[in-house]
Design a protein around this motif. Structure first.
Motif, short mmCIF file in Angstrom:
data_model
loop_
_atom_site.label_atom_id
_atom_site.label_comp_id
_atom_site.label_asym_id
_atom_site.label_seq_id
_atom_site.Cartn_x
_atom_site.Cartn_y
_atom_site.Cartn_z
N ILE A 229 0.84 -1.20 0.00
CA ILE A 229 0.00 0.00 0.00
C ILE A 229 0.87 1.25 0.00
O ILE A 229 0.63 2.20 -0.75
CB ILE A 229 -0.95 0.00 1.21
CG1 ILE A 229 -1.89 -1.20 1.13
CG2 ILE A 229 -1.75 1.30 1.25
CD1 ILE A 229 -2.80 -1.34 2.35
N GLU A 232 2.36 1.85 -3.38
CA GLU A 232 1.42 2.42 -4.35
C GLU A 232 1.20 3.91 -4.08
O GLU A 232 1.14 4.71 -5.03
CB GLU A 232 0.09 1.66 -4.30
CG GLU A 232 -0.97 2.15 -5.27
CD GLU A 232 -0.59 2.02 -6.74
OE1 GLU A 232 -1.31 2.57 -7.59
OE2 GLU A 232 0.44 1.37 -7.05
N LEU A 248 -5.92 7.35 -1.95
CA LEU A 248 -5.52 6.08 -1.34
C LEU A 248 -5.06 6.30 0.09
O LEU A 248 -5.40 5.52 1.00
CB LEU A 248 -4.41 5.44 -2.18
CG LEU A 248 -3.88 4.09 -1.69
CD1 LEU A 248 -5.01 3.07 -1.54
CD2 LEU A 248 -2.81 3.56 -2.65
N ARG A 251 -7.94 6.61 2.49
CA ARG A 251 -8.54 5.32 2.83
C ARG A 251 -7.74 4.61 3.91
O ARG A 251 -8.28 3.93 4.77
CB ARG A 251 -8.62 4.43 1.58
CG ARG A 251 -9.65 4.87 0.55
CD ARG A 251 -9.52 4.04 -0.72
NE ARG A 251 -9.60 2.60 -0.44
CZ ARG A 251 -9.15 1.66 -1.27
NH1 ARG A 251 -8.54 1.99 -2.40
NH2 ARG A 251 -9.27 0.39 -0.94
N LEU A 252 -6.42 4.78 3.85
CA LEU A 252 -5.54 4.12 4.82
C LEU A 252 -5.54 4.81 6.17
O LEU A 252 -5.40 4.16 7.22
CB LEU A 252 -4.12 4.08 4.25
CG LEU A 252 -3.01 3.47 5.12
CD1 LEU A 252 -3.27 2.00 5.37
CD2 LEU A 252 -1.65 3.68 4.47
N GLU A 306 -10.77 -4.56 2.55
CA GLU A 306 -10.83 -3.30 1.80
C GLU A 306 -9.67 -3.16 0.84
O GLU A 306 -9.83 -2.64 -0.27
CB GLU A 306 -10.86 -2.12 2.76
CG GLU A 306 -10.88 -0.78 2.04
CD GLU A 306 -11.10 0.41 2.97
OE1 GLU A 306 -10.94 1.55 2.49
OE2 GLU A 306 -11.43 0.19 4.15
N PHE A 307 -8.48 -3.61 1.23
CA PHE A 307 -7.29 -3.43 0.40
C PHE A 307 -6.85 -4.73 -0.27
O PHE A 307 -5.68 -4.89 -0.60
CB PHE A 307 -6.15 -2.86 1.25
CG PHE A 307 -6.37 -1.46 1.72
CD1 PHE A 307 -6.14 -0.38 0.87
CD2 PHE A 307 -6.86 -1.19 2.98
CE1 PHE A 307 -6.34 0.92 1.29
CE2 PHE A 307 -7.08 0.10 3.42
CZ PHE A 307 -6.82 1.17 2.57
N LEU A 310 -4.52 -4.85 -3.29
CA LEU A 310 -3.11 -4.51 -3.09
C LEU A 310 -2.39 -5.47 -2.16
O LEU A 310 -1.17 -5.42 -2.05
CB LEU A 310 -2.99 -3.09 -2.52
CG LEU A 310 -3.35 -1.94 -3.46
CD1 LEU A 310 -3.39 -0.61 -2.72
CD2 LEU A 310 -2.37 -1.86 -4.63
#
Length: 316
Positions: A229, A232, A248, A251-252, A306-307, A310
């Motif tokens: 993550i 990215e 992104l 979201r994290l 959710e991830f 990735l």
């Protein structure tokens, strides 16, 4: 001596982008899981990072014996020693200057490409004493590059940009500062504005990562259980896709901002993530440790779902 040790600049240049801190898996009996650690090393290097750090807070360095540290360091260096494309950053946390310098020379002789130096903090040594310690250890391993770790929340140490740069003027192998103040951005920017400028990487699980990037951070040093993550996010910012990188990151953020409320909490969380992904066999943390409750375990499972795109499952 590795290829990256042949000049001061080479190894430090590899500490760019995402530079994970390696976790240490234990068996359910609390023994170090050496094959599991080797899997961690190989997986993280396989993601495309160009440097890794060990042992840090994420490695539970404070719960390892000297013999265990040496064994695990040997495992890591066996994977990096002959690779000019990756750098092994070995951390030195000894409080006594004599011991820190000795350990630093030992790991450099074994093949470490850089030293990560956590300044002494027990019993609150003066800033002058802290800076003398940094100077002595950096001199002991010159010309091997040194990363100075500044983690005031964990250590209570107080440093500033001018004092750090003053040492770097005398010691050209003091190459980077790992800034873990809250927030880190201002110090990162101040370091970059000094003459000569001092490069910095950001830590603290990337909670303030976009701000750190905008203020000049050349890298980030999170844990290693979801390094993909961070890679990215970094790729998007580096590729001028800032809006996508911000999306992104947002979201994290709810996850890492909760997990970083306590260092032991994020250590336990990252280990459970690694277990869920198939990287290690046990989420065991040596006591005293944070024991995840039902809601925190469910949070990990939501995170992985959710991830999922990735964070593929890892098979060995």
């Amino acid at each position: 001596m590795t290829l990256t040790q042949t000049s001061i600049g080479d190894a430090s240049v590899l500490v760019r982008g995402v530079s994970p801190v390696l976790e240490v898996p234990f068996t359910w009996r609390g023994e170090i899981d050496v094959p599991g650690f080797r899997r961690v090393v190989r997986h993280v290097l396989g993601t495309g990072v160009t440097s890794v750090m060990f042992p840090g807070f994420a490695s539970e360095f404070h719960k390892l014996s000297d013999a265990e540290r040496r064994e695990l360091t040997s495992v890591l260096l066996a994977e990096t020693r002959e690779r000019p494309d990756v750098a092994a950053i070995i951390a030195i946390q000894d409080h006594a200057t004599l011991l820190a310098a000795s350990r630093a020379r030992e790991v450099v002789a074994a093949g470490a490409d850089l030293i990560n130096l956590l300044p002494p903090h027990f019993l609150r040594p003066s800033r002058q004493a802290v800076l003398a310690h940094v100077r002595a250890v950096a001199e002991a391993v010159a010309p091997i590059p040194v990363v100075l770790q500044y983690a005031p929340s964990e250590t209570g140490t107080s440093l500033n940009a001018k004092s750090i740069v003053a040492i770097a003027r005398d010691l050209p192998n003091l190459k980077l500062v790992k800034v873990e103040s809250s927030p880190p951005g201002r110090l990162i920017e101040e370091l970059g504005n000094e003459r000569p400028p001092m490069l910095a990487v950001e830590g603290y699980a990337g909670v303030q990562l976009p701000d750190a990037i905008r203020r000049g951070a050349v890298g980030t040093q999170p844990g290693c259980s979801f390094v993909e993550i961070y890679l990215e996010i970094w790729r998007l910012f580096a590729g001028n896709e800032e809006a996508a990188g911000e999306a992104l990151y947002r979201r994290l953020l709810p996850y890492i901002s909760y997990w970083m409320l306590d260092t032991e909490l994020i250590i336990a969380t990252e280990k459970l993530i690694s277990v869920r992904r198939g990287l290690i066999d046990s989420p065991y943390c040596r006591a005293p440790a944070h024991v995840l409750d039902t809601q925190e375990i469910q949070m990990v499972d939501r995170f992985i779902e959710e991830f999922a795109s990735l964070l593929p499952s890892i098979a060995f």
